[in-house]
Write a protein that holds these residues in place. Sequence first.
Motif, PDB file in Angstrom:
ATOM      1  N   LEU A 231       0.824  -1.204   0.000  1.00 53.17           N
ATOM      2  CA  LEU A 231       0.000   0.000   0.000  1.00 53.17           C
ATOM      3  C   LEU A 231       0.862   1.259   0.000  1.00 53.17           C
ATOM      4  CD1 LEU A 231      -2.654  -1.256   2.553  1.00 53.17           C
ATOM      5  CD2 LEU A 231      -3.146  -0.600   0.211  1.00 53.17           C
ATOM      6  N   HIS A 232       1.910   1.256   0.800  1.00 49.93           N
ATOM      7  CA  HIS A 232       2.795   2.417   0.879  1.00 49.93           C
ATOM      8  C   HIS A 232       3.539   2.626  -0.442  1.00 49.93           C
ATOM      9  CE1 HIS A 232       5.364   5.373   2.930  1.00 49.93           C
ATOM     10  NE2 HIS A 232       6.365   4.853   2.234  1.00 49.93           N
ATOM     11  N   ALA A 233       3.979   1.532  -1.053  1.00 46.89           N
ATOM     12  CA  ALA A 233       4.738   1.641  -2.297  1.00 46.89           C
ATOM     13  C   ALA A 233       3.887   2.237  -3.411  1.00 46.89           C
ATOM     14  CB  ALA A 233       5.255   0.259  -2.701  1.00 46.89           C
ATOM     15  N   ILE A 234       2.644   1.794  -3.525  1.00 44.28           N
ATOM     16  CA  ILE A 234       1.755   2.316  -4.567  1.00 44.28           C
ATOM     17  C   ILE A 234       1.404   3.779  -4.296  1.00 44.28           C
ATOM     18  CG2 ILE A 234      -0.547   2.102  -5.594  1.00 44.28           C
ATOM     19  CD1 ILE A 234       1.403  -0.053  -6.525  1.00 44.28           C
ATOM     20  N   ALA A 235       1.283   4.135  -3.034  1.00 40.63           N
ATOM     21  CA  ALA A 235       0.915   5.509  -2.685  1.00 40.63           C
ATOM     22  C   ALA A 235       2.061   6.492  -2.868  1.00 40.63           C
ATOM     23  CB  ALA A 235       0.421   5.561  -1.237  1.00 40.63           C
ATOM     24  N   THR A 236       3.307   6.037  -2.656  1.00 39.59           N
ATOM     25  CA  THR A 236       4.438   6.979  -2.592  1.00 39.59           C
ATOM     26  C   THR A 236       5.581   6.679  -3.554  1.00 39.59           C
ATOM     27  OG1 THR A 236       5.633   5.719  -0.905  1.00 39.59           O
ATOM     28  CG2 THR A 236       3.952   7.287  -0.121  1.00 39.59           C
ATOM     29  N   GLY A 237       5.688   5.447  -4.063  1.00 37.04           N
ATOM     30  CA  GLY A 237       6.850   5.076  -4.859  1.00 37.04           C
ATOM     31  C   GLY A 237       8.050   4.730  -4.003  1.00 37.04           C
ATOM     32  N   GLU A 238       7.852   4.601  -2.700  1.00 35.85           N
ATOM     33  CA  GLU A 238       8.943   4.274  -1.778  1.00 35.85           C
ATOM     34  C   GLU A 238       8.823   2.820  -1.325  1.00 35.85           C
ATOM     35  OE1 GLU A 238      10.959   6.155   2.268  1.00 35.85           O
ATOM     36  OE2 GLU A 238       8.780   6.137   2.083  1.00 35.85           O
ATOM     37  N   LEU A 239       9.926   2.094  -1.389  1.00 41.26           N
ATOM     38  CA  LEU A 239       9.963   0.702  -0.964  1.00 41.26           C
ATOM     39  C   LEU A 239      10.566   0.636   0.433  1.00 41.26           C
ATOM     40  CD1 LEU A 239      11.369  -0.844  -4.270  1.00 41.26           C
ATOM     41  CD2 LEU A 239       8.995  -0.676  -3.571  1.00 41.26           C
ATOM     42  N   ILE A 240       9.748   0.251   1.402  1.00 39.75           N
ATOM     43  CA  ILE A 240      10.242   0.146   2.770  1.00 39.75           C
ATOM     44  C   ILE A 240       9.740  -1.137   3.406  1.00 39.75           C
ATOM     45  CG2 ILE A 240      10.487   2.634   3.176  1.00 39.75           C
ATOM     46  CD1 ILE A 240       7.808   2.584   4.634  1.00 39.75           C
ATOM     47  N   SER A 241      10.572  -1.724   4.241  1.00 39.09           N
ATOM     48  CA  SER A 241      10.218  -2.893   5.015  1.00 39.09           C
ATOM     49  C   SER A 241      11.159  -2.960   6.209  1.00 39.09           C
ATOM     50  CB  SER A 241      10.350  -4.164   4.166  1.00 39.09           C
ATOM     51  OG  SER A 241       9.869  -5.288   4.881  1.00 39.09           O
ATOM     52  N   PRO A 242      10.701  -3.419   7.371  1.00 34.81           N
ATOM     53  CA  PRO A 242      11.568  -3.472   8.551  1.00 34.81           C
ATOM     54  C   PRO A 242      12.870  -4.223   8.285  1.00 34.81           C
ATOM     55  CG  PRO A 242       9.300  -3.914   9.173  1.00 34.81           C
ATOM     56  CD  PRO A 242       9.336  -3.877   7.682  1.00 34.81           C
TER      57      PRO A 242
END
Length: 420
Positions: A231-242
């Motif tokens: 959801l975050h990646a589609i919303a922002t273009g940022e790839l994040i994971s703990p």
Amino acid sequence: MYDVFSLPEFRFPEGFLWGSATAGHQVEGDNIHSDHWKWEQEGECEEPSGKACDNWRLFREDVKLVASLGHRAYRYSVEWSRIEPEEGRFDPAALDHYKEMSELLKRNGIATYVTLNHFTVPQWFAARGGFQERENIPYFLRYVEKVVKALAGLVDSYLVFNESFHTRGDSRRGFNFLIAHARAYRLIKSLCDVPVSSAHMAVQPYPNRYYDELDRLMAAYRDFQYNGCFLHAIATGELISPFTEAESCPELKGALDYWAVNLYTRTLVDSRRADLAAPRFPHKKLRMIDRDFYLEEMYPEGMTAMLERFRDKPVYITENGCSCRDDRFRIVYLTLYLSAVHDAIQRGADVRGYLYWSLMDNYEWNSFTPRFGLVDVDFRTFRRTPKPSAAFFREIIEHNGFSQAILRKYLHELPTLEKP
């Protein structure tokens, strides 16, 4: 206790899209150039897929079956390993097969939802490291371009991947799938004007001890791995994971036209276990087939809750279904989950379609024992026999909603696991 006989009538918005779904490897049979076939032949699975449902030979019959059941949409996958069995060698006969199948569906008024990668890949691609290696993405894009050009004018929507975006276990692999989705999305949109998405597995982590601080924290952690990262990646273009270095992928922002949601049930999270996995609550466990199975609970309220997360775009439920031997459980399941979908719409979710998993009993990646189908398949003769749930679902489609009159026509009492 769910009392489906007390549910009030409900109807879906005009134009709501009804249908079913399958995946190539699970129904076609003899997918001999795929990585999963190789794994099966090496004896790692309970039983090999073999001819599966023999859909590769019987696809014309199956298109008639879809139409006869009143389905107005059908989700199916094309198999990369058939289209490009060897690196750089494309099989025109395989492309013609999928073209004919798509033409038949369109001729019967059935909307075509084509999945470009439903887990399996060619053996040669797997030998290169598959999607584990980012430099392999161009091979996938080459295949995507070949398919989209071959099926021009025959596809109503593309789903690039199926359930590939979670970052549990290997965040980098999840990131590679997200980047591949973004590039495939942009490529498809440059070639044709149809909606594009990828099917997301909306796993629902739930704390084993609801008020235990660590269980709740670990449930939130799992939820981000399964849902939040995507959801975050589609919303922002940022790839994040703990515990993973973040990356930027600007072309991923907004790179889907609707949310394609696969949803079954919840998973319990236990912070006291190394794998965080807790067994089902005994009072909720439903052992509906003759073996332990990971989908042994009806939790329709989770459908309503999860759909409320997808508010910024239209939503299509691209998988939802019940594995059971007693078809009455499937009728109960459909009633409850469709009621939950309706509740989500009433709460503001823009849900526009529902595709049941699956059209027919098939190969469930390791075994033929799980039975999700609206249609029974005899895996010796390959005879197809619609179940009562198929007729129940057809009437739901015809009425664009649920009523007690429809339910009581097919269900006279609540099913039980108790054997006589």
